[in-house]
Design a protein around this motif. Sequence first.
Motif, PDB file in Angstrom:
ATOM      1  N   PRO A   4      45.272  40.903  18.178  1.00 16.99           N
ATOM      2  CA  PRO A   4      44.829  41.715  19.318  1.00 16.99           C
ATOM      3  C   PRO A   4      43.328  41.741  19.567  1.00 16.99           C
ATOM      4  CG  PRO A   4      46.468  42.893  18.031  1.00 16.99           C
ATOM      5  CD  PRO A   4      46.125  41.650  17.263  1.00 16.99           C
ATOM      6  N   GLY A   5      42.523  41.650  18.542  1.00 21.19           N
ATOM      7  CA  GLY A   5      41.078  41.716  18.718  1.00 21.19           C
ATOM      8  C   GLY A   5      40.395  40.382  18.936  1.00 21.19           C
TER       9      GLY A   5
ATOM     10  N   ARG B 298      46.235  36.818  21.838  1.00 23.65           N
ATOM     11  CA  ARG B 298      45.950  38.246  21.679  1.00 23.65           C
ATOM     12  C   ARG B 298      47.200  39.073  21.347  1.00 23.65           C
ATOM     13  NH1 ARG B 298      42.137  37.871  26.375  1.00 23.65           N
ATOM     14  NH2 ARG B 298      40.092  37.626  25.435  1.00 23.65           N
TER      15      ARG B 298
ATOM     16  N   GLY C  69      43.359  34.680  12.536  1.00 23.72           N
ATOM     17  CA  GLY C  69      43.083  36.100  12.323  1.00 23.72           C
ATOM     18  C   GLY C  69      42.943  36.461  10.859  1.00 23.72           C
TER      19      GLY C  69
ATOM     20  N   GLU D  96      38.617  37.177  20.343  1.00 20.47           N
ATOM     21  CA  GLU D  96      37.822  36.817  21.518  1.00 20.47           C
ATOM     22  C   GLU D  96      38.298  35.435  21.960  1.00 20.47           C
ATOM     23  OE1 GLU D  96      33.205  35.975  22.857  1.00 20.47           O
ATOM     24  OE2 GLU D  96      33.589  36.839  20.874  1.00 20.47           O
TER      25      GLU D  96
END
Length: 159
Positions: A133-134, A129, A93, A136
């Motif tokens: 959280p975002g 996630r 991330g 894919e």
Amino acid sequence: MATETELRHLRRCVELAAEALEAGDEPFGSVLVAADGTVLAEDHNRVATGDSTRHPEFELARWAAANLTPAERAAATVFTSGEHCPMCAAAHGWVGLGRIVYASSSGQLATWLAELGVPAPAVRTLPIREVVPGAEVEGPFPELAEQVRDLHRRFHRRS
């Protein structure tokens, strides 16, 4: 449903995990693929050196940060034999890598380790996630998860 190309990359991850096992390490392997399908980098676990941060997903995130533009990172996909741990998910991330495709989930791994009587890891397993959280994310893929399970069974039976 994975495409044949995605399954090929996931099979390579399982091969890398087997290479890690043969080298005396925990069986995890990962491949970083550019948007055009070019394999950019690959690695397997190297924690047997005593450095528990030497996960392939973390190493690929560091490689991507050093060698790719932010746009290239966002368009890339990380394929991996097992769902990222929280450390690797955070690195993914922070670096801004794109999609993650994994053969087996962290939940599956926790179940397998419990069945083998292996103590819980030092860091709690979380779905990617929950850390990013975002993100894919796609996986697990049952056609490969059993092979990954067998590698972990072999590793923990000999340790």
